[in-house]
Scaffold this active site. Structure first.
Site, short mmCIF file in Angstrom:
data_model
loop_
_atom_site.label_atom_id
_atom_site.label_comp_id
_atom_site.label_asym_id
_atom_site.label_seq_id
_atom_site.Cartn_x
_atom_site.Cartn_y
_atom_site.Cartn_z
N CYS A 150 5.05 9.63 1.14
CA CYS A 150 3.67 10.11 1.07
C CYS A 150 3.57 11.05 -0.10
O CYS A 150 4.26 12.08 -0.12
CB CYS A 150 3.24 10.80 2.36
N ARG A 171 0.84 -1.20 0.00
CA ARG A 171 0.00 0.00 0.00
C ARG A 171 0.88 1.25 0.00
O ARG A 171 1.00 1.95 -1.00
CB ARG A 171 -0.93 0.00 1.23
N ASP A 172 1.54 1.52 1.10
CA ASP A 172 2.31 2.75 1.25
C ASP A 172 3.43 2.82 0.22
O ASP A 172 3.71 3.87 -0.36
CB ASP A 172 2.89 2.77 2.68
N HIS A 181 9.29 6.47 9.58
CA HIS A 181 10.03 6.63 8.32
C HIS A 181 11.52 6.81 8.61
O HIS A 181 11.91 7.15 9.73
CB HIS A 181 9.49 7.82 7.54
N ASN A 201 9.97 4.62 4.10
CA ASN A 201 9.53 3.88 5.26
C ASN A 201 10.71 3.14 5.88
O ASN A 201 11.70 2.85 5.21
CB ASN A 201 8.50 2.83 4.85
#
Lengths: 319, 319
Positions: free
Chosen positions: B250, B24-25, B219, B259
């Site tokens: 992001c 996802r991220d 992060h 991350n």
């Protein structure tokens, strides 16, 4: 130590001493030789950024480490910088005599816990290395201002031998202190340390040696460098080695790479409210000198890439 | 959760839950779209490496994030993997309805502390985001197995607004819990957190929310990711988000990147004696699938480069 006019250091008081090892640990790990004149300017720039202690070179055979052949000159010049502790590494009595001849008064000596690493690194057993410490400390009779610190290499594991025995680590620190070392620190020469181990060993070190418990020399080989710093801070450590741009490793510990990056360490500490006296922007600017002396060299560090955070304030500055 | 035959997970018990957010991220931060079929195999490989929770996508407008357009399919396939908690991100009630339609039962919702980031990220104020949480939690009437967790974005600082007020962070976590969230975690969306702040905020979070205090999403933008993990562990946090190969950032927080790398996080935790159930070698092998789905993508991580330490043992294995 008081900050002098013209230095960008942010404060004359520090909570944590950042000891820069790039000119020694960093440069000895690079095959090429940084020109002496650039070394002078690099050390001066690091000091101007607020670093109060710099390990500028080592007194070893120039045949083995030609990168360090000019250490005498570098020490002599660095000693003209006000309020700077100029450290030099010496592996033995011969090195210490050469160091003293060039005016170095603060010496650091490696004692490796791993027998294999000790022999590869300095051609001696750990016990023989401790005996050298005793002989160097004996020079204090003629050089009362001589300071000797010991860094225990491979204290958290060895790329040749694997895990090391923690009791043996502590035993060697005690012997080094008995040999006369003013302080005895622990080095993760190989990037093997983890935070639980760091906390445990530095807590034991402090219990055994009291105010002669020395600092932490940590590597970032597996990304745990700053995590280990946090653990060491918890255990009361207040002196940390690091290297500009993460230069360094150990030529005699295969696979070891990457000192903790000074720029990132200072950012970490200042963010946590711990004063280092170091100006990050001045530090970042000094990276240019590394590239001048070693064109194309790979530089490490996350703050250099990401920049300071918006609204970043140094510890101890008004809100 | 019990480990099933054929999985390489090292233990059925874990001390720390590593929640993988790469699909996802990570993927939403890459411009290119990973083919659905490769996503399936990547998620399966991550689960086979021992990860027990994977955030596989988000239910958002495919116009905004085309990388997430196939999340329904990815969720449905991931739900066939035994013993895996399949998480999906939803920003609002519409997303939650779509998620439920595809069989997702574990939803994570972002509530951003920074007004500017909140509007850029999900087009709502923080208060409106909390109101959405309440509406989504109300769906439990018809979906009793629905689980909703909230992650408080920009909880440690914002690339647009700079520092954030810590009282405001805690206030919003309380409101999110009151809105019905089963757990409320804190996210360093922007790579602004430092270990002192992490320890302080998670300690407060735990005091306010008790067993509804959620995990840490950290992060590594400035190299402090694992240092912050150590601080969060000290504050009692036992769930950590991370992303394979450090993919992610992001898209709506300029300058945010990186991350915490799952491979490095697992190495850190296992080295410290904390069981994750994850096999590092299997995790490293899964990186190949990222490159298959996103050829040439830059992968991060220090353990991938340096390898495990000699004599490395997983936590909980016999000496």
């Amino acid at each position: 130590m008081g900050a002098t006019a013209g230095r960008t250091s942010r404060t004359s008081e520090v909570d944590v001493l950042v000891s820069e090892v790039g000119p020694r640990d960093g440069l000895q790990s690079v095959d090429r030789v940084m020109p002496t004149e650039v070394k002078h300017r690099w050390v001066a720039a690091l000091a101007a950024a607020g670093l109060r202690e710099i390990e500028v070179g080592s007194f070893v055979s120039p045949k083995r480490l030609p990168q360090m052949a000019d250490t005498g000159e570098v020490v002599a010049r660095a000693r003209t910088i006000p309020d700077l502790t100029v450290l030099a590494l010496v592996p033995n009595l011969v090195g210490a005599r050469n160091a003293l001849a060039s005016g170095a008064l603060s010496l650091t000596m490696p004692v490796s816990v791993s027998e294999s690493h000790s022999r590869a690194n300095i051609g001696m057993s750990p016990e023989e290395a401790v005996a050298q410490v005793a002989q160097v400390c004996a020079l204090r009779v003629d050089h009362p201002r001589l300071e000797v610190e010991v860094g225990l290499s491979t204290a958290f594991g060895c790329t040749i031998e694997g895990p090391v025995d923690e009791d043996r680590v502590i035993e060697l620190t005690v012997r080094a202190a008995e040999a006369g070392a003013g302080s005895v620190g622990l080095s993760d020469t190989t990037g093997y340390a983890n935070p639980a181990q760091v906390r445990r060993l530095f807590t034991r070190l402090s219990a055994e040696l009291g105010d002669r418990a020395g600092g932490a020399h940590l590597h970032n080989t597996r990304g745990l460098g700053l995590a280990n710093v946090v653990a060491a801070l918890d255990a009361g450590v207040r002196t940390f080695d690091s290297s500009q741009a993460g230069l360094g490793g150990c030529p005699y510990a295969p696979g070891a790479s990457g000192n903790v990056v000074t720029e990132d360490l200072v950012f970490l500490l200042e963010s946590m409210g711990l004063r280092t006296g170091v100006d990050v922007d001045a530090l970042l600017a000094a990276r240019e000198l590394v590239l001048e002396g070693l064109p194309g060299e790979e530089l490490h560090g996350m703050v250099a890439e990401a920049g300071l955070t918006k609204g970043f304030r140094y510890a101890g500055t008004a809100a």
